[in-house]
Motif scaffolding. Structure first.
Motif, short mmCIF file in Angstrom:
data_model
loop_
_atom_site.label_atom_id
_atom_site.label_comp_id
_atom_site.label_asym_id
_atom_site.label_seq_id
_atom_site.Cartn_x
_atom_site.Cartn_y
_atom_site.Cartn_z
N ASP A 116 0.83 -1.21 0.00
CA ASP A 116 0.00 0.00 0.00
C ASP A 116 0.87 1.27 0.00
N ILE A 117 1.96 1.25 0.75
CA ILE A 117 2.86 2.42 0.76
C ILE A 117 3.38 2.68 -0.66
N VAL A 118 3.79 1.60 -1.31
CA VAL A 118 4.34 1.74 -2.66
C VAL A 118 3.25 2.20 -3.64
N ARG A 119 2.07 1.67 -3.47
CA ARG A 119 0.96 2.08 -4.33
C ARG A 119 0.71 3.58 -4.20
N ARG A 120 0.86 4.11 -2.99
CA ARG A 120 0.60 5.53 -2.74
C ARG A 120 1.72 6.43 -3.25
N THR A 121 2.96 5.90 -3.30
CA THR A 121 4.09 6.80 -3.48
C THR A 121 4.93 6.56 -4.73
N VAL A 122 4.77 5.42 -5.35
CA VAL A 122 5.65 5.07 -6.48
C VAL A 122 4.82 4.97 -7.76
#
Ligand SMILES: [Zn+2]
Length: 577
Positions: A116-122
Motif C-alpha cells: 500500500d505504501i508503494v501504491r501511494r508513493t511510487v
C-alpha cells in the motif's frame, strides 16, 4: 550505569513453565517478564540487549540500501480483503472492531501495508528498485505459545519488502538482503545458515530460512554432508534409498483378506508377515472442501506442505471419519485405490509406481486386498513428489546420504513474485510507458527469537554468555567492598573514565555481598568483570575476568582504562562481518 540506582531483577529458581534454557535464563537474568501466556515484556537489562540487536540489524539494512519506514500496526481489514488474505489468515490474525464498527487487524505480517505504501508513493520505474523495512511489533494469536519469546503472540520483527521492475532486479535485491542477513547473524554471534525453504503455492519462486542448529529448534532440516545441501523438511527432496520393492514378481491374483482390528501399518506388517514397503497407504484429505485420495508407500510419510502446494489449496486437512466412510464405503483404516465408492481425485506419490503385488485397504470395513497392481487394478493419473524426505535417503544432487537435524528459524527471505502487486493493483510506468506490476520480495528477522537463539547456543551452568556485540554491558566494575572508600574511589575513577571514552560500562555498587553480585553478573552474561579489591590498594592492581572461559588478567590501576578498552576492541573483532 550504577546498579544501585538501576533495576536489576534476578531469580535463583527456574520458572516452572520454562522448558528451554533460553526461556529459563531470560526470566532468571531479568531480561524479560511474562505478562500473560505468549506475552513478554523487556526489563532494562533485556531491553539493552534488544536495542543492540536492533541497532545491528538497522545498520546492516541501511548498508544494504534498504530504507526504514514506520507503517501503522493496526491495518484496515480492507487491505487484507484486497489481497485475498482476510479469510485465509484464520484465527492467528488478531482482529479488532473499532467504535464505528470497522474491522482492523493487528498486523501479523506487513506485505499488504508495504504494498500500500508503494501504491501511494511510487509511479515510475525510475523510483525502483526500492527496499523498505521496519523494525516493529507483530501479533499472532498462536494456539500454543511456548519456549518464552521463541514462539509468542506479540513479538518484534524486522521485515523488509523489495519492489523491482523485473525478475533480474528481484534477484539482485534478494541477494543484497541475503548478504545483509549473513552479516547480521555473524555480528550478533549466531551461526545461522541459509536453508532451502517452502515457497508456498502463491507464486513464490525461491525461499530460504536462516537456521540456527539447536536441539530445541522446531524446524527439521535435511542436509547432505557431502555437498552441503540444506533444506527444511517441508521442502526437502530426496531419492529413496531402497528400491528393493522393484522385484521381478509375476502379478498375483487379486484377493480379499479379512483383517478385523488390524489398522496400523505395524499391525498389518505383522499380520501379513511382510515388509511395510509392500503396502500402499491411502489417505483421504479435504482440500478446500473437496475430498482427495493420496497414495504413498507404507513405510513413508506424506509431506502435507508439498501436497498443499501441489494442489494449490488454501486449506488442507485430514478428512473426517464421516467423509472417509462416504468416499470409501468403509470405516477409517480400510481405504484403498481399488473400488473407491465415490470418484474423487487421486494423487500418487512416486514411491508407489513400482510396487508389485501390493496390499491395500479394500474399501470394505475389516478387509484388505492383496496382489494389487498399478495399471492393472487401478489407475493413477497424477503423480507428484509428496513424500517427506528423511535421514538415510539419497541426496538428489550428489548421491550422498542425507542427515536430519533440528533448527531455530531466525530469519526468512522470500521471492514473493507478483501476488500482492497484482491483487492490490500496484503498477508503475516502465521505460516504454507501459503500466507494469513490480515484482516483490520479503525478508524477515525475528528480533526476540534471535536473542533467544543466541542464549540457546551460548550458555553454561552459571547463566548466559553474551557475545560482546549484544551484551547488556560490555563490562561491569565490581568493587569488592562497597563501603570501602578507597576501593570505591578507584572504582569510580575507572568507571567515569571508561564512560567518557564511550565504553558501555556499569558499576555494580549494590549493597549486596560480592558473591551475590558476581553470580548475578555471570547469570546476566556480562563479558568482562572488572574486579576492584584489596589488591588495588595494596599492589595497585585490578583484575579483569572473562565470562566465557573464566580467564583473568591482572592490570596495574594506572593502565586499567587503556587496557580494558584494548581488550574490548579485540573482542569485537571476533564478530566482524
Ligand atoms: Zn549431496
Amino acid at each position: 550505569m550504577r546498579f544501585s540506582k538501576y533495576l536489576i531483577f534476578t531469580l535463583r529458581e527456574d520458572p516452572k513453565d520454562a522448558e528451554v534454557i533460553s526461556h529459563k535464563l531470560m526470566i532468571r537474568a531479568g531480561l524479560v517478564y511474562k505478562e500473560e501466556s505468549g506475552l513478554y515484556g523487556y526489563l532494562p537489562i533485556g531491553f539493552r540487549v534488544y536495542n543492540k540487536v536492533v541497532n545491528i540489524i538497522r545498520e546492516e539494512m541501511n548498508r544494504a540500501g534498504a530504507i526504514e519506514v514506520l507503517p501503522t500496526i493496526l491495518t484496515p481489514a480492507s487491505l487484507w480483503i484486497e489481497s485475498g488474505r482476510y479469510d485465509i489468515m484464520g484465527k492467528e490474525m488478531i482482529r479488532i472492531k473499532d467504535r464505528k464498527d470497522n474491522w482492523l487487524v493487528l498486523g501479523p505480517t506487513h506485505e499488504e501495508a508495504f504494498t500500500d505504501i508503494v501504491r501511494r508513493t511510487v509511479s515510475s520505474y525510475k523510483q525502483l528498485p526500492l527496499t523498505l523495512y521496519q523494525i516493529a511489533k507483530k501479533f499472532r494469536d498462536e494456539i500454543r505459545p511456548r519456549f518464552g519469546v521463541m514462539r509468542c503472540r506479540e513479538f518484534t520483527m524486522k521485515d523488509a519488502y523489495s519492489f523491482d521492475i523485473d525478475e533480474k532486479g528481484l534477484d539482485e535485491s534478494y541477494n543484497k538482503m541475503r548478504e545483509a542477513y549473513i552479516r547480521i547473524f555473524k555480528r550478533v554471534g549466531l551461526n545461522a545458515l541459509p536453508v532451502e525453504a517452502d515457497v508456498g503455492s502463491m507464486g513464490g519462486t525461491r525461499s530460504e530460512e536462516f537456521m540456527v542448529f539447536s536441539s530445541v529448534g522446531e524446524a527439521t532440516i535435511i542436509h547432505c554432508p557431502t555437498c552441503n545441501y540444506y533444506a527444511n523438511v517441508e521442502r526437502a527432496e530426496s531419492i529413496l534409498k531402497d528400491d528393493d520393492v522393484v522385484e521381478n514378481e509375476t502379478m498375483g491374483e487379486l484377493k480379499e483378506v479379512d483383517t478385523p482390528n488390524v489398522f496400523t501399518i505395524e499391525d498389518l506388517t505383522k499380520f501379513f508377515n511382510t515388509s511395510p514397503k509392500k503396502f500402499i497407504k491411502t489417505i483421504i484429505y479435504m482440500a478446500d472442501g473437496k475430498p482427495v485420495a493420496v497414495l504413498i508407500r507404507g513405510d513413508l510419510d506424506i509431506n502435507e506442505v508439498k501436497l498443499k502446494n501441489y494442489l494449490g489449496a488454501a486449506e488442507l486437512e485430514l478428512a473426517t471419519p464421516e467423509i472417509i466412510e462416504e468416499v470409501t464405503g468403509a470405516k477409517v483404516g480400510f481405504a484403498g485405490p481399488v473400488g473407491l465408492k465415490k470418484e474423487i481425485r487421486v494423487i500418487g506419490d512416486f514411491s508407489i509406481k513400482n510396487i508389485k503385488n501390493a496390499i491395500t485397504g479394500a474399501n470394505k470395513t475389516d478387509k484388505h486386498i492383496i496382489n494389487v497392481n498399478i495399471n492393472r487394478d487401478f489407475e493413477v493419473k497424477e503423480f507428484a513428489d509428496i513424500r517427506t524426505a528423511k535421514a538415510g535417503d539419497i541426496c538428489k544432487n550428489c548421491g550422498g546420504s542425507l542427515e536430519e537435524t533440528k533448527g531455530i528459524e531466525v530469519g526468512h527471505i522470500f521471492k514473493l513474485g507478483y501476488k500482492y502487486t497484482e491483487s492490490m493493483n500496484v503498477t508503475v510506468l516502465d521505460k516504454s510507458g507501459n503500466r507494469i506490476h513490480p515484482i516483490m520480495g520479503c525478508y524477515g528477522i525475528g528480533v526476540d527469537r534471535t536473542i533467544a537463539a543466541v542464549i540457546e547456543t551460548s550458555n553454561d551452568e552459571k547463566g548466559i554468555i553474551w557475545p560482546i556485540t549484544i551484551a547488556p554491558f560490555e563490562c561491569v566494575i565490581v568493587p569488592i567492598a562497597t563501603k570501602d572508600e578507597k576501593i570505591m574511589e578507584i572504582s569510580n575513577k575507572i568507571y567515569e573514565e571508561l564512560l567518557s571514552k564511550n565504553v558501555d560500562v556499569a558499576i555494580d555498587d549494590r549493597d549486596e555481598t560480592v558473591g551475590v553480585r558476581m553470580n548475578d553478573l555471570d547469570l546476566m552474561g556480562i563479558p568482562f568483570k572488572i574486579i576492584v579489591g584489596k589488591k588495588a590498594i595494596n599492589e595497585n592492581k585490578i583484575e579483569v575476568k572473562r565470562r566465557d572461559n573464566g580467564q583473568t588478567y591482572e592490570i596495574p590501576v594506572s593502565e586499567a582504562v587503556d587496557e580494558i578498552i584494548s581488550i574490548i576492541k579485540e573482542e569485537y573483532k571476533k564478530y566482524e562481518a
